[in-house]
Motif scaffolding. Structure first.
Motif: not given
Length: 423
Positions: A87-93
């Protein structure tokens, strides 16, 4: 009967504290987000699924689990720590990178997600359990949906976003109507409850299931709120105002053709007078060659229309903040999430007069027939004027309106989930 749990051997048999009702476990299905792992920018449904994950983690972490049908086939539970990293990586992208992501970075995210989110065994239920589906992903086979529910020993609650492929097949991919019909059959046969994102969607679902002789599950209309976007560091417009924003995949039902013909007409008649800009944000979709040809070949549009494709959320916030208005001339929508996002940002909206749009915007936007070219032209030229009375009137309505909140939506969902678990 409410699920109950014993307090322990020290409780006396006649003690009213001996048993307590227990809220059900919630298993949130993340199949949609996992299947979209290659895409660095989200669709509206992607945003909603991620918002559900974040909201439930904040509100009910002690009874929340995650599951998915993996792109390689099997269904199972997901490790919570791996989900949090995902989730954190997706939001950052979404927030910072968007279509600027390099191929190497995209593959790194893909491989990390597929490896970290391998399905795991399903533990036996210690209390009532609800499988919560926020997207239509992995609902195409009623038989497989039933098998998953038996493995989980759970009730199913689904959020239905629209019935457009069934009701408006001309606006769907070739296989869209059949696939979506199978999803709705799965919902009819297996769901203990359905959340409709609008009354229009709820009515369409009820009409369709009744027409094909399928049962209509208990249904709650729960309008969506604007999904949070990343804040922009500057409120300055990305280009010199005035400009108008059209947000969404460039597909036939979004009616970009109306706007492009209108802007071509403005360019032909402008002479030396300036005309407002049109900014398009969204990827190119399917079966829309006439629109793509205008964008690629019409020299008159070049100075006045900017096609940005996919942009990160920080850029999207800036474009929304500076626009004279959001334009939504769609022929069909399940809800109209961009309308809610624009109004939440304080940006006026001019939209086609659809029931779903009126649910999303209430009395705030100006509504027009999606085929009323002269009406759209008059409204756009009016709103482009800094002294526009129509725009000032909408801003006044917006200032007085109470907008739905994400907290309200989640509270209603949790109450509905608990009701379904007890039924």
């Amino acid at each position: 009967m409410k699920p109950q749990i014993l307090l322990g051997p020290t409780a006396c048999p006649g003690d009213p504290r001996r048993v307590l009702p227990v809220a059900p476990e919630i298993v949130l299905d993340l199949t949609r987000l996992l299947s979209r792992v290659r895409h660095p920018t989200p669709t509206g449904i992607d945003r909603i699924e991620l918002c559900y994950a974040r909201a439930l983690l904040a509100r009910t972490p002690e009874r929340l689990h995650f599951a998915a049908t993996h792109p390689f086939g099997p269904y199972g539970r997901l490790d919570r720590r791996a989900v949090l990293r995902f989730l954190e990586a997706t939001e950052r992208r979404w927030n910072e990178i968007g279509a600027g992501e390099t191929g190497t970075a995209g593959w790194r995210h893909l491989l990390a997600a597929l490896a970290g989110l391998r399905p795991r065994p399903i533990m036996p239920a210690a209390r009532a359990r609800v499988l919560l589906h926020i997207s239509p992903s992995a609902l195409e086979s009623p038989h497989k949906v039933g098998a998953r529910l038996r493995r989980e020993n759970a009730r199913l609650v689904c959020l239905v976003h629209d019935l457009i492929p069934i009701a408006e097949p001309a606006f769907a991919r070739a296989d869209g109507p059949h696939r979506h019909a199978r999803r709705m059959i799965s919902v009819a046969r297996h769901a203990g409850g359905v959340i409709a994102n609008s009354q229009a969607t709820g009515d369409a679902l009820t009409t369709y299931l009744s027409a094909v002789g399928e049962p209509v599950p208990p249904l709650m209309v729960n309008s969506l709120a604007a999904a949070p976007l990343a804040a922009t560091a500057s409120a300055a417009p990305p280009i010199e105002a005035p400009y108008f924003l059209c947000l969404g995949t460039i597909e036939p039902r979004k009616n970009h053709l109306l706007l492009l013909h209108l802007w071509r007409q403005l360019a032909e008649r402008a002479g030396t007078r300036p005309i407002p800009k049109l900014v398009l944000i969204g990827r190119r979709g399917w079966e829309n060659q006439s629109v793509f040809h205008l964008l690629d070949r019409c020299a008159l549009l070049g100075p006045h229309v900017r096609e940005l494709g996919r942009v990160p959320d920080r850029a999207l916030s800036a474009w929304l903040a500076g626009a004279s208005a959001l334009l939504m001339p769609s022929f069909a929508e399940g809800f109209g999430l961009p309308i809610a996002e624009a109004l939440a940002a304080g940006t006026p909206v001019i939209a086609s007069d659809l029931p779903a749009h009126r649910e999303a915007g209430g009395d705030v936007p100006d509504y027009l027939d999606p085929l009323d070219g002269p009406g759209w032209r008059r409204s756009i030229l009016d709103y482009a004027d800094p002294a526009s009375p129509a725009r000032a009137a909408q801003l006044a309505r917006l200032g007085c309106a109470r907008r739905p909140t994400w907290d309200d939506h989640i509270e209603r969902t949790l109450a509905f989930v608990d009701t379904v678990a007890r039924s």
